[in-house]
Enzyme design. Sequence first.
Site, PDB file in Angstrom:
ATOM      1  N   ARG A 167     -15.788  39.517  31.033  1.00  0.00           N
ATOM      2  CA  ARG A 167     -14.765  38.486  30.940  1.00  0.00           C
ATOM      3  C   ARG A 167     -14.542  38.152  29.478  1.00  0.00           C
ATOM      4  O   ARG A 167     -15.283  38.603  28.619  1.00  0.00           O
ATOM      5  CB  ARG A 167     -15.077  37.242  31.801  1.00  0.00           C
ATOM      6  CG  ARG A 167     -16.503  36.895  32.047  1.00  0.00           C
ATOM      7  CD  ARG A 167     -17.257  36.121  30.998  1.00  0.00           C
ATOM      8  NE  ARG A 167     -16.472  35.199  30.257  1.00  0.00           N
ATOM      9  CZ  ARG A 167     -16.596  35.008  28.966  1.00  0.00           C
ATOM     10  NH1 ARG A 167     -17.495  35.680  28.266  1.00  0.00           N
ATOM     11  NH2 ARG A 167     -15.853  34.152  28.327  1.00  0.00           N
ATOM     12  N   GLY A 168     -13.484  37.335  29.259  1.00  0.00           N
ATOM     13  CA  GLY A 168     -13.068  37.100  27.880  1.00  0.00           C
ATOM     14  C   GLY A 168     -11.964  38.100  27.565  1.00  0.00           C
ATOM     15  O   GLY A 168     -12.083  39.291  27.887  1.00  0.00           O
ATOM     16  N   ALA A 169     -10.893  37.614  26.929  1.00  0.00           N
ATOM     17  CA  ALA A 169      -9.683  38.437  26.796  1.00  0.00           C
ATOM     18  C   ALA A 169      -9.910  39.797  26.116  1.00  0.00           C
ATOM     19  O   ALA A 169      -9.564  40.841  26.696  1.00  0.00           O
ATOM     20  CB  ALA A 169      -8.613  37.625  26.068  1.00  0.00           C
ATOM     21  N   ARG A 209      -6.495  40.767  36.504  1.00  0.00           N
ATOM     22  CA  ARG A 209      -6.384  39.323  36.178  1.00  0.00           C
ATOM     23  C   ARG A 209      -5.051  39.147  35.433  1.00  0.00           C
ATOM     24  O   ARG A 209      -4.721  39.967  34.579  1.00  0.00           O
ATOM     25  CB  ARG A 209      -7.549  38.834  35.282  1.00  0.00           C
ATOM     26  CG  ARG A 209      -8.899  38.832  35.978  1.00  0.00           C
ATOM     27  CD  ARG A 209      -9.979  38.200  35.085  1.00  0.00           C
ATOM     28  NE  ARG A 209      -9.941  36.739  35.145  1.00  0.00           N
ATOM     29  CZ  ARG A 209     -10.701  35.956  34.363  1.00  0.00           C
ATOM     30  NH1 ARG A 209     -11.500  36.470  33.472  1.00  0.00           N
ATOM     31  NH2 ARG A 209     -10.635  34.640  34.485  1.00  0.00           N
ATOM     32  N   GLN A 224     -19.221  28.945  31.775  1.00  0.00           N
ATOM     33  CA  GLN A 224     -19.329  29.939  30.696  1.00  0.00           C
ATOM     34  C   GLN A 224     -20.004  29.333  29.461  1.00  0.00           C
ATOM     35  O   GLN A 224     -20.684  30.031  28.713  1.00  0.00           O
ATOM     36  CB  GLN A 224     -17.941  30.473  30.308  1.00  0.00           C
ATOM     37  CG  GLN A 224     -17.329  31.436  31.302  1.00  0.00           C
ATOM     38  CD  GLN A 224     -16.490  30.740  32.345  1.00  0.00           C
ATOM     39  OE1 GLN A 224     -16.687  29.569  32.653  1.00  0.00           O
ATOM     40  NE2 GLN A 224     -15.543  31.463  32.930  1.00  0.00           N
ATOM     41  N   ASP A 276      -6.487  33.348  25.558  1.00  0.00           N
ATOM     42  CA  ASP A 276      -6.190  34.487  26.444  1.00  0.00           C
ATOM     43  C   ASP A 276      -4.793  35.039  26.210  1.00  0.00           C
ATOM     44  O   ASP A 276      -4.528  36.208  26.481  1.00  0.00           O
ATOM     45  CB  ASP A 276      -6.365  34.089  27.902  1.00  0.00           C
ATOM     46  CG  ASP A 276      -7.830  34.000  28.235  1.00  0.00           C
ATOM     47  OD1 ASP A 276      -8.442  32.959  27.947  1.00  0.00           O
ATOM     48  OD2 ASP A 276      -8.378  35.006  28.729  1.00  0.00           O
ATOM     49  N   ASN A 281      -5.891  29.205  27.496  1.00  0.00           N
ATOM     50  CA  ASN A 281      -7.341  29.443  27.345  1.00  0.00           C
ATOM     51  C   ASN A 281      -8.010  28.774  28.543  1.00  0.00           C
ATOM     52  O   ASN A 281      -7.342  28.135  29.389  1.00  0.00           O
ATOM     53  CB  ASN A 281      -7.850  28.879  26.013  1.00  0.00           C
ATOM     54  CG  ASN A 281      -9.272  29.357  25.707  1.00  0.00           C
ATOM     55  OD1 ASN A 281      -9.565  30.547  25.789  1.00  0.00           O
ATOM     56  ND2 ASN A 281     -10.158  28.441  25.379  1.00  0.00           N
ATOM     57  N   LYS A 282      -9.300  28.900  28.627  1.00  0.00           N
ATOM     58  CA  LYS A 282     -10.069  28.387  29.769  1.00  0.00           C
ATOM     59  C   LYS A 282      -9.674  26.965  30.134  1.00  0.00           C
ATOM     60  O   LYS A 282      -9.484  26.119  29.260  1.00  0.00           O
ATOM     61  CB  LYS A 282     -11.559  28.461  29.406  1.00  0.00           C
ATOM     62  CG  LYS A 282     -12.530  27.921  30.432  1.00  0.00           C
ATOM     63  CD  LYS A 282     -12.342  28.529  31.802  1.00  0.00           C
ATOM     64  CE  LYS A 282     -12.405  30.032  31.834  1.00  0.00           C
ATOM     65  NZ  LYS A 282     -11.866  30.618  33.098  1.00  0.00           N
TER      66      LYS A 282
END
Length: 334
Positions: free
Chosen positions: A46-48, A85, A192, A233, A243-244
């Site tokens: 995960r993470g862009a 995603r 996270q 992201d 973003n998150k």
Amino acid sequence: MIPKTIERVGSSIRLIAQTKLPLEMTYLEITDYKDIIGAIKRLDVRGAPAIGIAAAYGLALAVEHADSITPEYITKVADEIKAARPTAVNLVWAVDRVLKRLANENRVSKADIAALFWDEAEKIHEEDRRLCKNIGLNGAELIRDGDSILTHCNAGALATGGIGTALAVIYTCQEQGKKIKVYADETRPLLQGARLTSWELMQAGIDVTLLCDNAAATLMRQRSVDHVIVGADRIVANGDFANKIGTYPVAVMAREHGVPFYVAAPYSTFDQQIPSGRDIVIEMRAPEEVTEGFGKRTAPEGVNVFSPAFDVTPHELVTYYITDEGLTPGGRKK
Ligand code: MRU
């Protein structure tokens, strides 16, 4: 020690199983591209930037391990990977970059196309390492010895092919001998910040303090936070960014308390095709992640749940964009 989030091992890919962290440090050995898609959906990777790199390797796996290939097969696989995603632009960016290389070079045999895909995926991976390093150097200019930094989610080594984006700034400050204190938001609902950021910073010997997301305003009011740095992201044409979930309220709180707010991201996270943040597709997550996260039910059966994975922060709340190319002022006036 900075973890190797993604690694090519011969004709397979090794990923840290991030859903198991911090209790277990285990790896997934993947040869089937469908398992790359599964790992992206489950957030094992995960993470862009990291999902972009995994996606590119996914294409290489799909060709390498197929009995035979056709142009239609490659298009189908590429579309499946891109759909894993929706919010991080790096996923689509990386797959399109691999396909573009194929379009530009005359390769026909399965072996030649597999070699080309591996090569381009490795280039994307290697490039991300350099981008992270440059983000770290550029962002470190904003930070003084003794400063404290609040971050949200995980934009570190676990989210990239290198030392991270937001956390790259922290690692670079450490290398420069600056003493930095980090506050990590726990990041509901998948934690996270608690599971990944605090783990990764502790591995690197960085002073990190974990807080519940709803404690950040109190910390800012106490004047304990000098800067906020987050990842992204997707950063769209007007500077709004996804973003998150929980990033937007942090940006609002930072402005209210006069704390500078920075977004750290490589060029691959910028999307000039989308004019404003209103048009970013936001992934919605399963209700169970909120009502029974990590196997423990914490809400009544049948309750309605609203669980977007990301939010959009308007450019007016950004002090600086920290990119691999330098620092760009955001739209925040004070
Ligand atoms: O759902 P996740 O864990 O993939 O969300 C990750 C983030 O929001 C990160 O901040 C972002 O991808 C930047 S990572 C350098």
